[in-house]
Write a protein that holds these residues in place. Sequence first.
Motif, PDB file in Angstrom:
ATOM      1  N   ASP A  37       0.825  -1.783   0.166  1.00 17.48           N
ATOM      2  CA  ASP A  37      -0.192  -0.430   0.342  1.00 17.48           C
ATOM      3  C   ASP A  37       0.713   1.355   0.004  1.00 17.48           C
ATOM      4  O   ASP A  37       1.935   1.076   0.455  1.00 17.48           O
ATOM      5  N   CYS A  38       0.285   2.383  -0.176  1.00 13.79           N
ATOM      6  CA  CYS A  38       1.274   3.487  -0.746  1.00 13.79           C
ATOM      7  C   CYS A  38       0.117   4.725   0.148  1.00 13.79           C
ATOM      8  O   CYS A  38      -0.851   5.728  -1.472  1.00 13.79           O
ATOM      9  N   GLY A  39      -0.493   5.147   0.515  1.00  8.21           N
ATOM     10  CA  GLY A  39      -1.314   6.412   1.617  1.00  8.21           C
ATOM     11  C   GLY A  39      -0.330   7.565   1.837  1.00  8.21           C
ATOM     12  O   GLY A  39       0.729   7.368   0.471  1.00  8.21           O
ATOM     13  N   HIS A  40      -1.063   8.949   1.427  1.00 10.53           N
ATOM     14  CA  HIS A  40      -0.367  10.028   1.106  1.00 10.53           C
ATOM     15  C   HIS A  40       0.835  10.128   1.815  1.00 10.53           C
ATOM     16  O   HIS A  40       1.415  11.440   2.100  1.00 10.53           O
ATOM     17  N   THR A  41       1.224   8.720   3.190  1.00  6.76           N
ATOM     18  CA  THR A  41       2.024   9.630   4.554  1.00  6.76           C
ATOM     19  C   THR A  41       3.646   8.899   3.339  1.00  6.76           C
ATOM     20  O   THR A  41       4.385   9.300   4.487  1.00  6.76           O
ATOM     21  N   ALA A  42       3.036   8.161   2.533  1.00  9.40           N
ATOM     22  CA  ALA A  42       4.481   7.256   2.241  1.00  9.40           C
ATOM     23  C   ALA A  42       5.581   8.214   1.717  1.00  9.40           C
ATOM     24  O   ALA A  42       6.351   7.496   2.425  1.00  9.40           O
ATOM     25  N   LYS A  43       6.229   8.632   1.282  1.00  6.63           N
ATOM     26  CA  LYS A  43       7.066   9.287   0.833  1.00  6.63           C
ATOM     27  C   LYS A  43       7.693   9.470   2.131  1.00  6.63           C
ATOM     28  O   LYS A  43       9.080   9.026   2.840  1.00  6.63           O
ATOM     29  N   HIS A  44       7.416  10.358   3.495  1.00  7.05           N
ATOM     30  CA  HIS A  44       7.238  10.831   4.484  1.00  7.05           C
ATOM     31  C   HIS A  44       7.815   9.845   5.548  1.00  7.05           C
ATOM     32  O   HIS A  44       9.090   9.508   6.553  1.00  7.05           O
ATOM     33  N   ALA A  45       7.315   8.696   5.256  1.00  6.75           N
ATOM     34  CA  ALA A  45       7.559   7.553   6.207  1.00  6.75           C
ATOM     35  C   ALA A  45       8.730   6.120   5.984  1.00  6.75           C
ATOM     36  O   ALA A  45       9.397   6.659   6.513  1.00  6.75           O
ATOM     37  N   LEU A  46       8.733   6.933   4.207  1.00  3.43           N
ATOM     38  CA  LEU A  46      10.233   5.752   3.894  1.00  3.43           C
ATOM     39  C   LEU A  46      11.438   6.793   4.657  1.00  3.43           C
ATOM     40  O   LEU A  46      12.870   6.296   4.359  1.00  3.43           O
ATOM     41  N   HIS A  47      10.950   7.930   4.170  1.00  7.26           N
ATOM     42  CA  HIS A  47      12.338   9.068   4.552  1.00  7.26           C
ATOM     43  C   HIS A  47      12.373   9.069   6.286  1.00  7.26           C
ATOM     44  O   HIS A  47      14.017   9.476   6.787  1.00  7.26           O
ATOM     45  N   ASP A  48      12.035   8.878   6.756  1.00  7.17           N
ATOM     46  CA  ASP A  48      12.157   8.291   8.708  1.00  7.17           C
ATOM     47  C   ASP A  48      12.600   7.238   8.182  1.00  7.17           C
ATOM     48  O   ASP A  48      13.546   6.944   9.555  1.00  7.17           O
ATOM     49  N   LEU A  49      12.904   6.246   7.703  1.00  8.46           N
ATOM     50  CA  LEU A  49      13.277   4.982   7.571  1.00  8.46           C
ATOM     51  C   LEU A  49      14.516   5.455   6.501  1.00  8.46           C
ATOM     52  O   LEU A  49      15.267   4.150   6.106  1.00  8.46           O
TER      53      LEU A  49
END
Length: 244
Positions: A37-49
Amino acid sequence: MDKNNRFTILGCGHSESLLHYNNNALVSNSDGTLLIDCGHTAKHALHDLALTIGDIDEIFITHVHGDHVFGLERFAYETRFKYQKRIKLHYHPDIYHELWEQTLKGSLSKIGEGSLAFDDYFELCPLTGPSFVSCGNHYDVFEVAHTPGKKTLGLCVNDKIFYSSDTIAIPEILSELSFEVGFHDVTLSDWNPVHATLASLIDYPEAIRKKLYLMSYEDSWPMFEQQVNAYFSGFAKQGMSVEF
């Protein structure tokens, strides 16, 4: 099959959460990384990792709701123009019209180059049966019970990891699955008819409950943590990983 598989909770929040990212996950190994899944927060969540959109090789979409698909617009633009690649996109063919024609086409079909189609952005991989393979892993997929009339899929990876996506309680399905660790949708409210209530999950057999982490929960979760820890493995926490 790669023994260094890692299942990571990218976000664990309900769609209304202000404290957590959308309920999305990652499966990674030396062959690549699949985003579930790829919600609207996905890019920010990836950045945190410490990850970027360019680190994602494949995506699996469980169903068409904003917290599961609205991030695809950003992925489409960046993979085409910044990373010059097409991510493999796995989905049930029944959701194609809803995903492209009703959700993404309005923003992606017209760009400076002219008109583009869905497969100009992604390598489309519609499911052809009850399973698929990604990055060397085997995924069994099955329909769960979310919004009436909306195709929604859960999955099981290598008979090791169960992931429900959004659903009400599904004891009949879980009783037929073989898995070691599970991640199950929950709502902590008593009014939401399309997510599993905590009470309905407590009714699961203990042998199943103790393998489950609960996810997609509201920001009121600390009020329920003691109860959840008593009956389940606990709440799934953002960024947690399981090796399998």
